[in-house]
Enzyme design. Sequence first.
Site, PDB file in Angstrom:
ATOM      1  N   ARG A  73     -57.652   8.364  26.168  1.00 21.61           N
ATOM      2  CA  ARG A  73     -58.309   8.986  25.015  1.00 21.61           C
ATOM      3  C   ARG A  73     -57.604   8.506  23.756  1.00 21.61           C
ATOM      4  O   ARG A  73     -56.383   8.621  23.640  1.00 21.61           O
ATOM      5  CB  ARG A  73     -58.265  10.506  25.114  1.00 21.61           C
ATOM      6  CG  ARG A  73     -58.966  11.054  26.351  1.00 21.61           C
ATOM      7  CD  ARG A  73     -58.696  12.532  26.546  1.00 21.61           C
ATOM      8  NE  ARG A  73     -59.285  13.333  25.484  1.00 21.61           N
ATOM      9  CZ  ARG A  73     -60.470  13.934  25.577  1.00 21.61           C
ATOM     10  NH1 ARG A  73     -61.181  13.809  26.688  1.00 21.61           N
ATOM     11  NH2 ARG A  73     -60.941  14.651  24.599  1.00 21.61           N
ATOM     12  N   CYS A  80     -61.357  16.019   9.947  1.00 20.16           N
ATOM     13  CA  CYS A  80     -62.563  16.607  10.532  1.00 20.16           C
ATOM     14  C   CYS A  80     -63.380  17.236   9.417  1.00 20.16           C
ATOM     15  O   CYS A  80     -62.825  17.744   8.432  1.00 20.16           O
ATOM     16  CB  CYS A  80     -62.201  17.650  11.588  1.00 20.16           C
ATOM     17  SG  CYS A  80     -63.655  18.282  12.471  1.00 20.16           S
ATOM     18  N   CYS A  84     -63.260  24.583  12.804  1.00 20.95           N
ATOM     19  CA  CYS A  84     -63.501  25.503  13.918  1.00 20.95           C
ATOM     20  C   CYS A  84     -62.328  26.467  14.083  1.00 20.95           C
ATOM     21  O   CYS A  84     -61.166  26.053  14.083  1.00 20.95           O
ATOM     22  CB  CYS A  84     -63.730  24.728  15.205  1.00 20.95           C
ATOM     23  SG  CYS A  84     -65.173  23.637  15.124  1.00 20.95           S
ATOM     24  N   TYR A  86     -61.083  28.001  16.594  1.00 24.99           N
ATOM     25  CA  TYR A  86     -60.195  27.835  17.738  1.00 24.99           C
ATOM     26  C   TYR A  86     -59.402  26.534  17.670  1.00 24.99           C
ATOM     27  O   TYR A  86     -58.591  26.262  18.550  1.00 24.99           O
ATOM     28  CB  TYR A  86     -60.996  27.856  19.043  1.00 24.99           C
ATOM     29  CG  TYR A  86     -62.105  26.827  19.106  1.00 24.99           C
ATOM     30  CD1 TYR A  86     -61.857  25.514  19.437  1.00 24.99           C
ATOM     31  CD2 TYR A  86     -63.416  27.189  18.818  1.00 24.99           C
ATOM     32  CE1 TYR A  86     -62.866  24.575  19.479  1.00 24.99           C
ATOM     33  CE2 TYR A  86     -64.441  26.261  18.861  1.00 24.99           C
ATOM     34  CZ  TYR A  86     -64.156  24.960  19.202  1.00 24.99           C
ATOM     35  OH  TYR A  86     -65.170  24.024  19.228  1.00 24.99           O
ATOM     36  N   ARG A 123     -62.182   7.134  25.856  1.00 25.80           N
ATOM     37  CA  ARG A 123     -62.948   8.088  25.065  1.00 25.80           C
ATOM     38  C   ARG A 123     -62.354   8.148  23.660  1.00 25.80           C
ATOM     39  O   ARG A 123     -61.138   8.290  23.496  1.00 25.80           O
ATOM     40  CB  ARG A 123     -62.920   9.481  25.699  1.00 25.80           C
ATOM     41  CG  ARG A 123     -63.672  10.540  24.865  1.00 25.80           C
ATOM     42  CD  ARG A 123     -63.854  11.832  25.628  1.00 25.80           C
ATOM     43  NE  ARG A 123     -64.687  11.626  26.788  1.00 25.80           N
ATOM     44  CZ  ARG A 123     -66.023  11.585  26.767  1.00 25.80           C
ATOM     45  NH1 ARG A 123     -66.660  11.715  25.613  1.00 25.80           N
ATOM     46  NH2 ARG A 123     -66.706  11.399  27.873  1.00 25.80           N
ATOM     47  N   GLY A 127     -59.416  14.771  15.451  1.00 32.60           N
ATOM     48  CA  GLY A 127     -60.398  14.917  14.392  1.00 32.60           C
ATOM     49  C   GLY A 127     -61.840  14.700  14.829  1.00 32.60           C
ATOM     50  O   GLY A 127     -62.223  14.963  15.937  1.00 32.60           O
ATOM     51  N   THR A 154     -66.288  11.947  21.824  1.00 34.75           N
ATOM     52  CA  THR A 154     -66.424  13.395  21.683  1.00 34.75           C
ATOM     53  C   THR A 154     -66.608  13.698  20.210  1.00 34.75           C
ATOM     54  O   THR A 154     -65.759  13.331  19.392  1.00 34.75           O
ATOM     55  CB  THR A 154     -65.192  14.127  22.225  1.00 34.75           C
ATOM     56  OG1 THR A 154     -65.071  13.881  23.627  1.00 34.75           O
ATOM     57  CG2 THR A 154     -65.311  15.628  22.008  1.00 34.75           C
ATOM     58  N   ASP A 590     -64.068  47.322   4.030  1.00 30.43           N
ATOM     59  CA  ASP A 590     -63.063  46.271   3.867  1.00 30.43           C
ATOM     60  C   ASP A 590     -63.553  45.168   2.930  1.00 30.43           C
ATOM     61  O   ASP A 590     -62.785  44.656   2.112  1.00 30.43           O
ATOM     62  CB  ASP A 590     -62.707  45.669   5.224  1.00 30.43           C
ATOM     63  CG  ASP A 590     -61.685  44.560   5.120  1.00 30.43           C
ATOM     64  OD1 ASP A 590     -60.552  44.840   4.691  1.00 30.43           O
ATOM     65  OD2 ASP A 590     -62.026  43.411   5.443  1.00 30.43           O
TER      66      ASP A 590
END
Length: 620
Positions: A73, A80, A84, A86, A123, A127, A154, A590
């Site tokens: 990889r 990026c 995201c 996560y 692959r 980023g 990806t 809030d």
Amino acid sequence: MAAPLVSRMLRQVLRFSTRSCNSGVPVTQPRPGEPPQSAMEDVSPRMQFLRENPVPFSAFLTDSFGRQHSYLRISLTEKCNLRCQYCMPEEGVPLTPKADLLTTEEILTLARLFVKEGVDKIRLTGGEPLIRPDVVDIVAQLHQLEGLRTIGITTNGINLARLLPKLQKAGLNAINISLDTLVPAKFEFIVRRKGFHKVMEGIHKAIELGYSPVKVNCVVMRGLNEDELLDFVALTEGLPLDVRFIEYMPFDGNKWNFKKMVSYKEMLDTLRQRWPELAMLSGEESSTAKSFKIPGFRGHISFITSMSEHFCGTCSRLRITADGNLKVCLFGNSEVSLRDHLRAGASEAELLSIIGAAVGRKKRQHAELFLMFHDSPPAIPSISSKDSLGVQSLRHRVSFSNQVATLCPGRWVPQTPPLAQRGLGSDSPHRHYSSHSDSDTDPKCLSPVSRAPASHSGPLRTSDQLTHVDTEGRAAMVDVGGKPSTERVAVASAVVLLGHMAFKHIQENQLKKGDALVVAQLAGIQAAKVTSQLIPLCHHVALSHVQVRLELDSTRHAVVIQASCRAQGPTGVEMEALTSAAVAALTLYDMCKAVSRDIVLGEIKLISKTGGQRGDFHRT
């Protein structure tokens, strides 16, 4: 049901006419007047020789446990165009100076060396690899390497539809597209950017160009998107997709929490409740995925079990970071700089020696991580929602417009929902948010609907004894094991009195924190799904539907919240509905407290409940 509807409508949108094969390599149509060309005819003599006469695998790429690393990889960039939750913090991550990143020539030099030693799959990652300007040229030059069988990428899919035809022509033959939700509003919440429709166009283009399967990566996070498992699986009924559910993993900056992780076994149990015929597929020993297929479905699903059931024993992967460091394990901290040795003039033999030493030091399993996860986390009954959170809004002023993407056959249609008048003054701009999409205007569009709960009337039998204490007065959870399973529906409400100034800010969507109604709606839905984690003696309930509506009441400068929950089971969902309404109200406080603290939360009450041995209840 929502799942078949999602599959049917998305299948119509992603129509395609090209042929496809099972190898994952796109099938190209012959030009007019040309005879069809078989796959074997397109293989070079050297490639055919290598397939028929495999050579001993390189010792440099074989570790001390006998694992042969044939999969590389390569990260093309650290940058990026999404954020995201996560993956990285909202502000992004510190970037390496451009001079310290691998050049195109250095990437190709290292790729050539690894392929020569036995790597047959590369692959490209990031980023986001598709924001690198020369990505098409890199793919084309990798395609020239004899012995390299697979070039994959990806991507988050934002730029895929535009670049894929060029990438396919250059030699790209495998695609993984990241997509964690089928709900446009939730997509924007997760990735902190817009772009849902562009990702869907990328999936459309990949299928159109004949890629099969098109792999869709979905990171599953408790309380955020585990309620969409069934909808994702339903997509494989008529589409050549491999939907890959990935266990939530820790990375720098993502504030990983064990409670957010949904284990493979928990996901599988949820899916088998809906599709008991789900069957496991055989796969390569070194595969990271556990694959399953529903008989009769065109595509299939997979699970990447990095956390609960690691696959270190058969790992065949190596990684090169954008700044040229070789990582033998994704979770490990050990790296060696190939860039520095390249720029110092190291020979091919010296580079191989450095690579071989790094591979030889690879541990049996990664980074001591699984000492934490020797056992799978306790299974929590999964939650599925028939409603895909089709957030609706209306504002009279153009600057307030917020259209909802509705998926219709052959196109993405921005849809303006009908104006909800109930409880709103007729002389002021209206905003109305609902997690329940109204699709009556076009039944052909993808807008999964759960009908409003029926208003059953009848006596509610009460008891003069508390059910959550035992005979000695100690707190105890009620045993519902012997109770019949029936459909349970509950509706609860709450009112937030904001005052003039905070109400105006919400009405005009001018709060610095963002759109308070959208955030409160999401909070209410998530709260319903984790009620048992908040209220100690509540049972876990597999909700089939959650709906949260928020309406502005200009006469009281208030927001009226209504939450409804539905489930099939032995226990009611009153607590889920009440928790949903209460947390949505707290979230509004809030969001608005910087404008005013003179905000009153009140009228939190159960409106109705149906199902169960005690009869129905309806507040008059």
